[in-house]
Write a protein that holds these residues in place. Structure first.
Motif, PDB file in Angstrom:
ATOM      1  N   VAL A 124     -58.222 -13.087 -48.119  1.00 48.50           N
ATOM      2  CA  VAL A 124     -59.681 -13.253 -48.189  1.00 48.50           C
ATOM      3  C   VAL A 124     -60.407 -11.909 -48.090  1.00 48.50           C
ATOM      4  CG1 VAL A 124     -59.856 -15.676 -47.516  1.00 48.50           C
ATOM      5  CG2 VAL A 124     -59.698 -13.954 -45.746  1.00 48.50           C
ATOM      6  N   VAL A 257     -49.779 -18.149 -43.865  1.00 50.27           N
ATOM      7  CA  VAL A 257     -49.428 -16.843 -43.274  1.00 50.27           C
ATOM      8  C   VAL A 257     -48.833 -15.962 -44.365  1.00 50.27           C
ATOM      9  CG1 VAL A 257     -49.006 -17.749 -40.950  1.00 50.27           C
ATOM     10  CG2 VAL A 257     -47.131 -17.692 -42.617  1.00 50.27           C
ATOM     11  N   GLU A 284     -51.766 -11.056 -37.958  1.00 52.60           N
ATOM     12  CA  GLU A 284     -50.315 -11.268 -38.079  1.00 52.60           C
ATOM     13  C   GLU A 284     -49.691 -10.483 -39.229  1.00 52.60           C
ATOM     14  OE1 GLU A 284     -48.768 -13.052 -40.757  1.00 52.60           O
ATOM     15  OE2 GLU A 284     -50.596 -13.639 -41.774  1.00 52.60           O
ATOM     16  N   GLY A 291     -46.537 -13.926 -39.438  1.00 50.80           N
ATOM     17  CA  GLY A 291     -46.392 -15.389 -39.450  1.00 50.80           C
ATOM     18  C   GLY A 291     -46.311 -16.008 -38.068  1.00 50.80           C
ATOM     19  N   TRP A 292     -46.443 -15.198 -37.025  1.00 53.18           N
ATOM     20  CA  TRP A 292     -46.366 -15.732 -35.658  1.00 53.18           C
ATOM     21  C   TRP A 292     -47.599 -15.309 -34.865  1.00 53.18           C
ATOM     22  CZ3 TRP A 292     -42.629 -19.167 -34.503  1.00 53.18           C
ATOM     23  CH2 TRP A 292     -41.489 -19.187 -35.324  1.00 53.18           C
ATOM     24  N   ILE A 293     -47.961 -16.133 -33.882  1.00 55.23           N
ATOM     25  CA  ILE A 293     -49.055 -15.790 -32.975  1.00 55.23           C
ATOM     26  C   ILE A 293     -48.716 -14.482 -32.256  1.00 55.23           C
ATOM     27  CG2 ILE A 293     -50.276 -16.521 -30.878  1.00 55.23           C
ATOM     28  CD1 ILE A 293     -49.715 -19.453 -31.847  1.00 55.23           C
TER      29      ILE A 293
HETATM   30  C1  FAD Z   1     -49.472 -24.328 -40.688  1.00 51.39           C
HETATM   31  C2  FAD Z   1     -49.216 -23.186 -39.747  1.00 51.39           C
HETATM   32  C3  FAD Z   1     -48.245 -23.301 -38.764  1.00 51.39           C
HETATM   33  C4  FAD Z   1     -48.002 -22.242 -37.885  1.00 51.39           C
HETATM   34  N1  FAD Z   1     -47.078 -22.393 -36.877  1.00 51.39           N
HETATM   35  C5  FAD Z   1     -46.905 -21.405 -35.976  1.00 51.39           C
HETATM   36  C6  FAD Z   1     -46.033 -21.564 -34.847  1.00 51.39           C
HETATM   37  O1  FAD Z   1     -45.446 -22.640 -34.663  1.00 51.39           O
HETATM   38  N2  FAD Z   1     -45.881 -20.530 -33.978  1.00 51.39           N
HETATM   39  C7  FAD Z   1     -46.550 -19.350 -34.141  1.00 51.39           C
HETATM   40  O2  FAD Z   1     -46.389 -18.437 -33.323  1.00 51.39           O
HETATM   41  N3  FAD Z   1     -47.386 -19.154 -35.209  1.00 51.39           N
HETATM   42  C8  FAD Z   1     -47.577 -20.156 -36.111  1.00 51.39           C
HETATM   43  N4  FAD Z   1     -48.434 -19.986 -37.166  1.00 51.39           N
HETATM   44  C9  FAD Z   1     -49.007 -18.637 -37.398  1.00 51.39           C
HETATM   45  C10 FAD Z   1     -50.189 -18.295 -36.527  1.00 51.39           C
HETATM   46  O3  FAD Z   1     -51.098 -19.371 -36.522  1.00 51.39           O
HETATM   47  C11 FAD Z   1     -50.839 -17.027 -37.126  1.00 51.39           C
HETATM   48  O4  FAD Z   1     -49.864 -16.006 -37.215  1.00 51.39           O
HETATM   49  C12 FAD Z   1     -52.003 -16.526 -36.301  1.00 51.39           C
HETATM   50  O5  FAD Z   1     -52.943 -17.532 -36.031  1.00 51.39           O
HETATM   51  C13 FAD Z   1     -52.689 -15.409 -37.067  1.00 51.39           C
HETATM   52  O6  FAD Z   1     -53.751 -14.913 -36.307  1.00 51.39           O
HETATM   53  P1  FAD Z   1     -54.711 -13.842 -36.953  1.00 51.39           P
HETATM   54  O7  FAD Z   1     -55.705 -13.487 -35.906  1.00 51.39           O
HETATM   55  O8  FAD Z   1     -53.922 -12.770 -37.616  1.00 51.39           O
HETATM   56  O9  FAD Z   1     -55.424 -14.590 -38.169  1.00 51.39           O
HETATM   57  P2  FAD Z   1     -56.398 -15.937 -38.170  1.00 51.39           P
HETATM   58  O10 FAD Z   1     -56.055 -16.755 -36.979  1.00 51.39           O
HETATM   59  O11 FAD Z   1     -56.232 -16.440 -39.537  1.00 51.39           O
HETATM   60  O12 FAD Z   1     -57.825 -15.274 -37.919  1.00 51.39           O
HETATM   61  C14 FAD Z   1     -58.553 -14.692 -38.961  1.00 51.39           C
HETATM   62  C15 FAD Z   1     -60.024 -15.073 -38.751  1.00 51.39           C
HETATM   63  O13 FAD Z   1     -60.816 -14.395 -39.730  1.00 51.39           O
HETATM   64  C16 FAD Z   1     -61.859 -15.273 -40.108  1.00 51.39           C
HETATM   65  N5  FAD Z   1     -62.376 -14.814 -41.406  1.00 51.39           N
HETATM   66  C17 FAD Z   1     -61.784 -14.888 -42.628  1.00 51.39           C
HETATM   67  N6  FAD Z   1     -62.571 -14.307 -43.568  1.00 51.39           N
HETATM   68  C18 FAD Z   1     -63.690 -13.853 -42.928  1.00 51.39           C
HETATM   69  C19 FAD Z   1     -64.853 -13.140 -43.345  1.00 51.39           C
HETATM   70  N7  FAD Z   1     -65.056 -12.756 -44.606  1.00 51.39           N
HETATM   71  N8  FAD Z   1     -65.786 -12.838 -42.405  1.00 51.39           N
HETATM   72  C20 FAD Z   1     -65.620 -13.187 -41.104  1.00 51.39           C
HETATM   73  N9  FAD Z   1     -64.519 -13.844 -40.634  1.00 51.39           N
HETATM   74  C21 FAD Z   1     -63.564 -14.173 -41.543  1.00 51.39           C
HETATM   75  C22 FAD Z   1     -61.213 -16.646 -40.144  1.00 51.39           C
HETATM   76  O14 FAD Z   1     -62.180 -17.664 -40.035  1.00 51.39           O
HETATM   77  C23 FAD Z   1     -60.298 -16.568 -38.916  1.00 51.39           C
HETATM   78  O15 FAD Z   1     -60.955 -17.042 -37.763  1.00 51.39           O
HETATM   79  C24 FAD Z   1     -48.723 -21.032 -38.034  1.00 51.39           C
HETATM   80  C25 FAD Z   1     -49.707 -20.916 -39.026  1.00 51.39           C
HETATM   81  C26 FAD Z   1     -49.961 -21.988 -39.865  1.00 51.39           C
HETATM   82  C27 FAD Z   1     -51.056 -21.859 -40.892  1.00 51.39           C
END
Ligand code: FAD
Length: 318
Positions: A124, A257, A284, A291-293
């Protein structure tokens, strides 16, 4: 090893004879790899190895994972701006400006800082304008364009009773070659009376495509039909309601992810977490555990050290 996809590794791996097509098919069905076998062997192994390593322990936050972001709230609540979509990053010699559009009013706001930490997925970030365009290096822009994001769909169904427990399914998952592919049974409240929710279908990549095209109502119906193939007509009688979510259709992630394609570890990863001028990157996809928290948290710490270490005039090795 970076040149191998999972499929080419299974068929042509360097350590011995190639596996037969039947063996490759079995591995792909059982490990839910049919939808994504053309992606990086290293990237997929990283995920599978966690499940295969008997020393690995998985933890959960009792009471729900939303407690993790909520734990940051007391310190951050004065700083959070809701409904602000970042639309532009402008870098100047001595400052960085972030422009946002309010999703309700359309109003444009501008935030100024010494540094910015960008955490949104690259899928995005492509919609965000760079000013000037070459304030990000060529390799960063290439990584933003090329990094692959996994389509994923989940469908949950609620039933009047936890009838699967009478069939000996106390938590755990079912793997099938039906469109639902992976089914997860709840491992909480085993033996308790009353309704239960099953993650009837969890799909990735090509396995998610047939679900992505359906409305939520159709997905629930198809998942219920598949559940009836596993558990008989009782599934219909016990059904209460359902819910489904596609991360591909989600405008704020456009995929679930990041997952590398062959050669992307070598060609893209070195340029993904690196700062570009006053802009730092976390999330991530920028971590050593994509792909992980855990990867998201690790990258947040790395970016905080980058910014704060520098501010104190120190270089911090991480
Ligand atoms: C189906 C699924 C299952 C999963 N299972 C697991 C699991 O079992 N164990 C595990 O550890 N991990 C799991 N994960 C992975 C984990 O959820 C992610 O690695 C983690 O949430 C990523 O965090 P992040 O902060 O990098 O990104 P995100 O949590 O994606 O945060 C990015 C943020 O940016 C915001 N955003 C996007 N574009 C804009 C914009 N233009 N302006 C302002 N804000 C914006 C979004 O709204 C979002 O809030 C899973 C993921 C999915 C989708």
């Amino acid at each position: 090893m970076d040149r191998y996809s999972m499929e080419t590794y299974l068929r042509n791996h360097p350590w011995g004879p190639a596996l037969s097509p039947g063996a490759v098919e079995m591995i792909k069905v059982i490990w839910d790899l049919e939808g994504l076998s053309e992606y990086s062997f290293l990237g997929i192994s990283e995920i599978l190895n966690l499940f295969l390593d008997p020393r690995m322990h998985f933890y959960e936050i009792s009471g729900g994972f939303d407690q993790l972001p909520k734990a940051f709230l007391p310190q951050l609540k004065e700083e959070i701006r809701f409904r602000q979509q970042m639309v532009k990053i402008r870098q100047e010699r001595d400052r960085v400006l972030i422009y946002t559009r309010n999703r309700e009013t359309g109003e444009i706001s501008q935030y100024e800082g010494d540094r910015a930490i960008i955490t949104i997925p690259f899928s995005v970030l492509r919609w965000v304008k760079l000013d000037p365009r070459d304030s990000f290096s060529h390799n960063k822009r290439k990584a933003i364009r090329e990094l692959h994001y996994v389509p994923s769909v989940k469908t949950g169904l609620q039933f009047k009773s936890r009838f699967w427990e009478q069939e000996g399914l106390w938590g755990g998952k079912a793997v099938t070659d039906l469109p639902i592919r992976f089914t997860y049974y709840p491992n909480h409240g085993i033996g308790s009376g009353g309704p239960g929710v099953v993650l009837a279908s969890y799909t990735w990549e090509d396995d998610a495509a047939p679900w992505d095209g359906l409305s939520e109502e159709e997905r629930i119906l198809r998942a219920l039909e598949n559940m009836a193939r596993l558990h008989g007509s009782r599934a219909y009688r016990e059904f209460i309601t359902g819910s489904s979510f596609s991360w591909t259709r989600h405008p704020w992630s456009a995929g679930s992810v990041s997952l590398y394609e062959p050669l992307q570890y070598t060609e893209l990863f070195p340029f993904i977490p690196t700062p570009e001028g006053r802009v730092h990157f976390a999330g991530e996809h920028t971590s050593s555990t994509p792909g992980w928290i855990e990867g998201a948290i690790e990258s947040g710490i790395r970016a905080a050290v980058e910014v704060n270490g520098e501010r104190r005039g120190k270089t911090i090795e991480i």
